[in-house]
Design a protein around this motif. Structure first.
Motif, PDB file in Angstrom:
ATOM      1  N   GLU A  21       0.577  -2.697   7.719  1.00 51.71           N
ATOM      2  CA  GLU A  21       1.684  -3.648   7.845  1.00 51.71           C
ATOM      3  C   GLU A  21       2.657  -3.550   6.670  1.00 51.71           C
ATOM      4  N   HIS A  22       2.196  -3.000   5.552  1.00 51.45           N
ATOM      5  CA  HIS A  22       3.056  -2.817   4.380  1.00 51.45           C
ATOM      6  C   HIS A  22       3.927  -1.563   4.512  1.00 51.45           C
ATOM      7  N   GLN A  67      -4.951 -10.799   4.295  1.00 57.21           N
ATOM      8  CA  GLN A  67      -3.937 -11.810   3.999  1.00 57.21           C
ATOM      9  C   GLN A  67      -3.439 -11.663   2.559  1.00 57.21           C
ATOM     10  N   ARG A 109      -1.193  -8.714   2.475  1.00 55.12           N
ATOM     11  CA  ARG A 109       0.115  -9.000   3.092  1.00 55.12           C
ATOM     12  C   ARG A 109       1.069  -9.591   2.054  1.00 55.12           C
TER      13      ARG A 109
END
Length: 305
Positions: A16-17, A181, A184
């Motif tokens: 996601e990064h 999390q 993130r």
């Protein structure tokens, strides 16, 4: 080239990064681990974690297992490779020890996760060097054999809690969602490779208002021996005279070392800059050996006492 299928690997690849492997060796390892690790494992490729005071740690990969967080350093060697407790030798040339450096990354990540979530206080964070190919000759000292693995054995080792957890550590389930999390919030895409003069960067080490510090290699060096590359950023809003003063200040350490060499024929105990040049944008690049030793500032302080 072995492609990575992010849609249907056995293990999940989480990026996601925006992290992507930056070279063929990293692609090979991530693809193989995604194929061979069980589906409850998560692979996070190519991530950068910022810390206080401008310190940055770039990690080739992080593997989340049901029982531990593993920081993975990937090396793509083809010649004679020696791993010892205190030394690392590639083709008869001493290199920075990736086991020690990766251990530092793991300890710093442990602190970051602990601060991000109280539920991660007892999460076990460890480290592993994975070789992207079989070197021609590989020698691993018994003291560090648990910290280095070949690609063919990597998935089996990472999946085995008896190999990844020391005997005194009681196995506890890892809260994978809590780790993700935290990443993130804190994780970033690694810096892209950049070229300065005849040097190519491989990892960002530090970022401050004054500039950036990279690990790099000289493009003409077939062994790709790592060096330090510091970019001194010259503020474009300064006047021309002030910019020139800033450039002169950036080059001071380089000139001081060469003055010492001219006067006394070299100072062996000093590890200092070996090259410097301006960029097209007017910044100053300083090249230094990636080694330990007495800095010019340390030497000046010693002589002043």
């Amino acid at each position: 080239m072995e492609s990575i299928n992010y849609l249907s690997p056995v293990a999940r690849v989480w990026n996601e990064h925006g992290g992507e492997p930056v070279n063929e060796g990293e692609r090979r390892v991530v693809a193989r681990l995604a194929k061979e690790l069980p589906d409850e494992f998560v692979i996070i490729p190519s991530i950068q974690i910022p810390y206080r005071f401008g310190d940055v740690q770039e990690m080739d990969a992080i593997v989340l297992t049901p029982f531990a967080v593993v920081v993975v350093e990937i090396k793509d060697y083809s010649g004679r490779v020696v791993f010892e407790e205190q030394r690392h030798i590639v083709n008869n040339e001493e290199r920075p020890n990736p086991i020690r450096r990766n251990g530092i990354r793991a300890r710093q990540l442990k602190g970051k996760l602990r601060d991000a979530s109280g539920g991660l206080e007892w999460a076990w964070v460890t480290d592993q060097v994975v070789l992207a190919r079989e070197p021609k000759e590989l020698l691993i000292d018994e003291a560090v054999v648990s910290k280095v693995t070949t690609l063919g054995q990597a998935a089996r080792r990472l999946a085995d809690p008896q190999e990844m957890l020391p005997p005194h550590v009681r196995r506890q389930p890892l809260d994978v969602d809590a780790v993700l999390q935290a990443l993130r919030i804190h994780g970033q895409q690694r810096e892209r490779t950049e070229t300065y003069g005849g040097y190519t960067t491989t990892a960002l080490i530090e970022r401050t208002d004054e500039g950036r510090l990279y690990e790099a290699y000289e493009q003409l060096d077939v062994e790709r021996k790592p060096v330090l590359l510091r970019v001194h950023v010259i503020d474009r809003f300064l006047s021309p005279d002030e910019q020139e003063t800033a450039r002169n200040r950036a080059m001071k350490g380089y000139e001081a070392l060469h003055h010492l060499r001219d006067k006394v024929g070299g100072v062996p105990q000093v590890v200092g800059p070996t090259a410097r040049f301006p960029t097209e944008a007017g910044d100053i690049v300083i090249i230094s050996p990636l080694d330990t030793g007495t800095s010019l500032a340390d030497l000046a302080d010693t002589r002043a006492q």
